[in-house]
Design an enzyme around this catalytic site. Structure first.
Site, PDB file in Angstrom:
ATOM      1  N   ASP A 287      47.616  40.560-102.346  1.00  0.00           N
ATOM      2  CA  ASP A 287      47.257  39.439-103.198  1.00  0.00           C
ATOM      3  C   ASP A 287      47.858  39.654-104.593  1.00  0.00           C
ATOM      4  O   ASP A 287      47.332  40.467-105.332  1.00  0.00           O
ATOM      5  CB  ASP A 287      45.747  39.230-103.256  1.00  0.00           C
ATOM      6  CG  ASP A 287      44.950  40.531-103.404  1.00  0.00           C
ATOM      7  OD1 ASP A 287      45.477  41.613-103.097  1.00  0.00           O
ATOM      8  OD2 ASP A 287      43.776  40.446-103.807  1.00  0.00           O
ATOM      9  N   GLU A 475      48.495  52.509-109.882  1.00  0.00           N
ATOM     10  CA  GLU A 475      48.263  51.710-108.676  1.00  0.00           C
ATOM     11  C   GLU A 475      49.578  51.277-108.030  1.00  0.00           C
ATOM     12  O   GLU A 475      49.702  51.227-106.811  1.00  0.00           O
ATOM     13  CB  GLU A 475      47.440  50.485-109.068  1.00  0.00           C
ATOM     14  CG  GLU A 475      47.142  49.516-107.945  1.00  0.00           C
ATOM     15  CD  GLU A 475      46.576  48.208-108.447  1.00  0.00           C
ATOM     16  OE1 GLU A 475      45.982  47.499-107.632  1.00  0.00           O
ATOM     17  OE2 GLU A 475      46.745  47.901-109.651  1.00  0.00           O
TER      18      GLU A 475
END
Length: 511
Positions: A287, A475
């Site tokens: 996403d 991340e």
């Protein structure tokens, strides 16, 4: 400890806080991150907060902030952990304790209490995440943290037992969707230390998760129902879905804005349709990405064109092929050969459908399939390497995929998720640890060791370089321009970071 049964009925934030939830989430000036308020911990019972809010009726942002601070513990992203260690491996080893959370003792707003300790990704991600956890476990295994892995697998089995599936994360606002089904791979990982009885131990959970993904497969007519797409009498594949069609509570403002843009561009769409597709993309873990978007007349991708639920994804169906094979293995170990044969046949049928609908011979790559338009999407993404990881491809296909990876995806810092620069975080210029690992292992399965080694080294070098400059692991990374940070998406790049740590430990400690 045992989580009490009454705790299983905890509510999502819009039901917990009523009008207060909507007033806060619509207000751009209160929190820069929509996830902040939905993770806040109420200091008193939510019904008392609702009652107080109705009585006070704050008229300014200052009054509202005062009310929130008085009645909630407002969380902050934990992103400042650093060590003076010069060793990245030692830093990661120490980080496990920083990212570890104890078994949950009590209700905490939207947090779903778990019976065992667990690892969170870090930053704004203060809870366990489903598919992140498998890649985190790879590093835990390297560092001898078997008990932590066992606790996490037990937590996931507990979630399946109590909710019928593994939610996106252990938050009430995630209870309408899952994430890529890596539970079978977690069981396989744990079996490497605990033995093959592990498959039998977790067999009920494995099958219950399978039933969740296959709900609707009993329908005999071609068409889509929830996460199942029946293409013909014998052909069943799956898609990502979400059981709700409202804005995501943790991304409320962003979703409302996207839906308004979507219907202004295409009046035939409804906001509910857009919300469902945004949520389904969140279930995918990607996403957001060009995988779920349409190309406009200018050759651009826009988020408001999202149509995730029309797409049969390569990665999801490869994972479900693996789940079917794992169930067959577990039933063979349990000496129930008839059930084993059933699941093996399902795996073989899925493999044939993957090859028929998702493989494109002309380009030599696997693409997602738009079943509404009855054609492959043509959007290159590293989801196309999943059939290598799960050994669905033949040798000839592996050769073509390897060439495509080198020509289209390889960058100075590793592999880009897609070659499209859309401003979404699962597109160029970003690279993500789980996709590097899946690609490297997939190539090794077919003897493509030279390219696998090149990807590995570029990725590890990038991780190391950023760490030396910041003493942090991130991340995601910009794999195209090594002088720049990664970007895109709904929130800033987070550090911590669970799956990056896990993959780095796994790859860097190989002999």
């Amino acid at each position: 400890m045992q989580v009490e049964e009454k705790q299983l009925s905890i509510l999502p934030p819009e039901e917990l806080y009523g009008k207060l939830f909507f007033d806060v989430q619509k207000n751009e000036s209160l929190f820069t991150d929509s996830k902040t308020f939905v993770d806040a911990v109420p200091r008193i019972a939510p019904e008392e907060i609702r009652k107080k809010y109705a009585e006070i009726k704050p008229e300014s942002n200052t009054e509202l902030k005062t009310f929130l601070n008085e009645n909630f513990e407002i969380p902050e992203a934990d992103s400042d952990y650093k060590t003076d260690s010069s060793s990245i491996n030692l830093h990661i080893n120490k980080l496990w304790d920083v990212l570890k959370r104890p078994a949950d003792e009590k209700l905490s707003g939207t947090l779903i209490p778990l019976p065992n300790p667990y690892i969170v990704p870090g930053g704004r991600f203060r809870e366990i995440y489903y598919w992140d956890s498998y890649f985190t476990m790879l590093g835990l295994q390297e560092d001898g943290e078997t008990e932590t892995i066992r606790n996490m697998v037990d937590n996931f089995a507990w979630l399946i037992e109590n909710y019928g599936f593994i939610p996106n994360g252990n938050r009430t606002y995630y209870l309408s969707r899952s994430q890529p089904p890596f539970f079978a791979k977690m069981v396989e990982l744990l079996a490497q230390t605990d033995g093959e009885e592990t498959y039998i131990k977790y067999l009920p959970a494995l099958e219950k998760e399978y039933d969740f993904w296959m709900k609707g497969s009993e329908n005999q007519e071609p068409g889509a129902y929830k996460r199942v797409v029946r293409l013909s009498n014998e052909e069943i594949l799956n898609r990502y879905w979400d059981d709700k069609n409202t804005p995501r509570p943790e991304s409320y403002r962003e979703d409302v804005e996207t839906a308004e843009k979507a219907i202004s561009k295409n009046p035939d769409r409804t906001k509910e349709e857009v919300y469902r597709n945004l949520r389904a993309a969140a279930e995918s873990g990607w996403d957001f990405s060009s995988r779920w978007l349409s190309i406009n007349g200018n050759g651009d991708f826009n988020l408001y064109s999202i149509h995730t639920t029309q797409i049969i994804p390569v990665d999801l169906n490869s994972l479900l092929y693996n789940l079917e094979q794992t169930l067959a293995r577990a039933y063979n170990l349990k000496v129930q050969p008839e059930k084993a044969v059933t699941f093996q046949e399902r795996a073989e049928n899925r493999e044939a459908a993957i090859q028929k609908y998702l493989w494109e011979e002309e380009t030599g790559f696997y693409f997602d399939y738009n079943f509404k338009k009855e054609h492959r999407t043509g959007i290159y993404s590293l989801a196309g390497v999943y059939p290598l990881f799960f050994e669905i491809s033949d040798e000839k296909q592996a050769g073509k995929i390897s060439e495509t990876m080198e020509q289209i995806f390889l960058r100075p810092g590793g592999l880009v998720s897609t070659p499209h620069n859309t401003g979404q975080q699962w597109d160029a210029p970003n690279g993500w640890a789980p996709l590097q690992y899946m690609s490297i292992e997939g190539l090794r399965n077919y003897g493509k060791d030279l390219l696998a080694s090149e990807i590995k080294q570029r990725w590890l070098n990038l991780n190391q370089s950023v760490y030396e400059n910041t003493y942090k692991l991130l991340e995601k990374y910009n794999v195209e321009d090594l002088s720049k940070e990664s970007g895109g998406g709904e929130y800033p790049t987070q550090d911590g970071f669970g799956w990056t740590n896990g993959v780095y430990q796994k790859l860097s400690k190989e002999e």
